[in-house]
Design a protein around this motif. Sequence first.
Motif, mmCIF file in Angstrom:
data_model
loop_
_atom_site.group_PDB
_atom_site.id
_atom_site.type_symbol
_atom_site.label_atom_id
_atom_site.label_comp_id
_atom_site.label_asym_id
_atom_site.label_seq_id
_atom_site.Cartn_x
_atom_site.Cartn_y
_atom_site.Cartn_z
ATOM 1 N N LEU B 133 4.090 56.782 76.913
ATOM 2 C CA LEU B 133 5.242 56.845 77.824
ATOM 3 C C LEU B 133 6.446 56.140 77.201
ATOM 4 O O LEU B 133 7.589 56.577 77.386
ATOM 5 N N LEU B 138 9.774 56.653 79.090
ATOM 6 C CA LEU B 138 9.440 56.647 80.521
ATOM 7 C C LEU B 138 8.654 55.394 80.928
ATOM 8 O O LEU B 138 7.903 55.440 81.910
ATOM 9 N N ASP B 140 9.474 52.786 82.477
ATOM 10 C CA ASP B 140 9.741 52.341 83.856
ATOM 11 C C ASP B 140 9.086 53.238 84.911
ATOM 12 O O ASP B 140 8.953 52.825 86.063
ATOM 13 N N ALA B 141 8.725 54.445 84.503
ATOM 14 C CA ALA B 141 8.179 55.386 85.497
ATOM 15 C C ALA B 141 6.655 55.371 85.537
ATOM 16 O O ALA B 141 6.048 56.171 86.251
ATOM 17 N N LEU B 149 9.649 61.759 90.112
ATOM 18 C CA LEU B 149 10.343 61.966 88.833
ATOM 19 C C LEU B 149 11.332 63.122 88.938
ATOM 20 O O LEU B 149 11.144 64.052 89.723
ATOM 21 N N SER B 150 12.368 63.056 88.101
ATOM 22 C CA SER B 150 13.268 64.210 87.989
ATOM 23 C C SER B 150 12.561 65.277 87.158
ATOM 24 O O SER B 150 11.516 65.001 86.539
ATOM 25 N N GLN B 153 12.242 64.116 83.549
ATOM 26 C CA GLN B 153 11.244 63.039 83.400
ATOM 27 C C GLN B 153 9.825 63.598 83.494
ATOM 28 O O GLN B 153 8.943 63.212 82.723
ATOM 29 N N ARG B 156 8.936 65.270 80.329
ATOM 30 C CA ARG B 156 8.652 64.327 79.239
ATOM 31 C C ARG B 156 7.272 63.670 79.446
ATOM 32 O O ARG B 156 6.542 63.435 78.492
ATOM 33 N N ALA B 157 6.935 63.415 80.714
ATOM 34 C CA ALA B 157 5.595 62.866 81.000
ATOM 35 C C ALA B 157 4.517 63.875 80.596
ATOM 36 O O ALA B 157 3.479 63.509 80.036
ATOM 37 N N GLY B 183 18.377 67.013 78.410
ATOM 38 C CA GLY B 183 16.945 66.821 78.676
ATOM 39 C C GLY B 183 16.119 67.811 77.878
ATOM 40 O O GLY B 183 15.069 67.469 77.318
ATOM 41 N N GLN B 186 15.796 66.734 74.270
ATOM 42 C CA GLN B 186 14.847 65.621 74.110
ATOM 43 C C GLN B 186 13.412 66.143 74.055
ATOM 44 O O GLN B 186 12.612 65.756 73.199
#
Lengths: 496, 232
Positions: B133, B138, B140-141, B149-150, B153, B156-157, B183, B186
């Motif tokens: 993570l 991520l 913090d998530a 999550l957005s 996010q 990415r997870a 996004g 990334q």
Amino acid sequence: MTATAPTPLAARPLPAEVVRELARLRSSADHLRARATAAAAAGIGVALLMAVSVAAIPNANDPDVYQLSAAQPGLAPYLSQSGLRPGAVMAALLLVLPFAALAVQALRVGSLALHRQAGLLALAGATPADLRQMRVARTRSAFLRGGLYAAPAYLVLWLLLGLALPPGTRLLPAPQWWLPLAWAVVLAVLAGVGALLGVRTPLTGDNEEDGVSAALVRLGARSGRPVRLWWAVASGVAAALVVSYGIRWGSGSDYSLPLLLLLLGAAVLLAATCAALLLARWAASSPVGRQTRRVRSARQLRRGDAAVAMLAGAQRRANPVAAGTVGAVLFVCGLSFGVEAVLVTSMFTATYGYGTGDLLFYIGGAAVAATVAVVGALVALLALALSLSDHLLATRRSVAAVAALGLEPRRLLGVQRRALTDTAVPAVVSGSLVGGLLYQWVYVLEHLADVGIYSAGVLAASVLAGVLIALACRLVVVLLAGRVRAAAALEHLRTP
Amino acid sequence: MSTGPSPDQVPLLELDGVSHAYARTPALREVSLTVAPGEVVAVTGSSGSGKSTLLHVAAGLLRPQAGRVHLLGHDLAGVDATARAVLRRSEIGIVLQYVQLVPDLPVLDNVALPLTLNGSSLAAARTAAADALAEVGLTDAASAAPAELSGGQAQRAAVARALITSPRIVFADEPVASLDPVGGRQVLDLLRGVTARGAALVLITHDNTVAALADREVRLRQGSVEHEAVLR
């Protein structure tokens, strides 16, 4: 080009801590499923402990079937007379059926989310065995938790239905030294049943031919397994019946007669349940059933609120297992009402007459039997309400869409009422008519009684049962009103 | 034109004459494809061209009705559901456009899932998941629920989960279709990073700018390979 050896693909069982972690209850649906399953298991456990306790009331040495038990004075005659005791045991066992239906339904709470979760776990690499392991862990722990409540619940019931009642009317025997032992056996049985149901409830990822891909798409697949489970139980009882009959025939004594009657009654009840289940399934899928449903739907659409009728029909068709299982249990309860209607009619019309004591005895017996059937019907209705509530949760987006189209909350409640009554009322009324009319012929032939009076009695009892169950359905919908309104909230239109 | 891995490379994925239909609607017709180690292959085509079905067949999520699939040396026709699940959790990474994180598990446990299913202890799997993570930004998530999550996010997870086992091949189905350009970039960078250690990436996309990042493009039309081209 040189080929490298592929990695071996052997699966190991998941470590216990991983199973515990993945099977942990997280969502509100998980908690509701676990609580409802545990409650149903507790009901099954209490019914079994009641049956065992009554069956274990010791007899005197007199071979007369009407002998009174000297060891447990103060019991009602239905328990103290050895000849009547199998009926009381039967009544206790009868209660297992609605609680079993409740358990089957409780395990399906949040099934859409469960299917989705299983699909996602399979996507992440969970094997079918891993998924089964998690399901077994969940169902077994819920059944065990319910089983733990069984003995305390039995003690509470004994205080209410035994100790608190005057001598001669007590409906439960005092707990004996062996109760903890029986409790342990019941716990083991419930753990086994829980594990079996966990193994046998198919979820996404189990079906190799479908593959995970299809499973991710078809999240709402339904199972037909409960019918087979009922058949398995019925076969077990039938096998026990054959064995016990063989023992009796071999020994040449009447010693096992009460057991024989008990098993015969259980086999008849389970066969009736299976038949009603299969009939419900046939009615849902056969060409004749489909045509009948079309004609019936068209008639309903012409007669009342078309939108309510259409939505209620769709709701019932969406979960045929719940409607079939609960309908079958209610049919069995109806059978009991019908038989009792004949007995009550005979009390008030028999030409040979009853003494006051006899009348009280028979009315009391009929009242106890009717109470058992009413409790069974209420538990079955609770199972149906649970299914309905879960269906609302699973389909909240489409419910919200229907509400957005302009179907007001009052009519949404009407949909739920209609879905409940369309399942419950025909099942109870037809069961009452079948049970009553069949038994009345036996009774009329035996006692040369007036068939008209008995038919009127059965008819009146069936109408009364239908009205009462319809009122109970209305009450359930009043209790569910909050959930219906929550499901219709327009914010669900934005949730996936 | 026949393109694909050079003769000295053992393909990680080999599809040979694969066909599949849903009811009577054909989704794939005699599709053949090979993917070599370190290669990025983009499978493109319009909606309904069979791209997602191709990914599901290639990743062992769906059994094709005809043809042969060789994945990481295994002929998938002879591999049962359990072995395919083991393959998924140990040597393959899968990223989908939607529905991939288990909604009831926190993000950290979602990312740790392939390791825990593979027999790692919870503590070890969670430590590795925290590192994964951190790599996708991520940290913090970690304790959040997926619903919190957005879109970016969550994606990415999902990438962190797909990569946590250092898979030899990664399948990604429209991984950036629902993301904004930043996004999306990334996520694509994270996915493309797997080729540095010799893993392959199969990218399903209808977006030409995404396909342009691949080494090779295979374009599908009505379930058949319409065009195949080396891009770099």
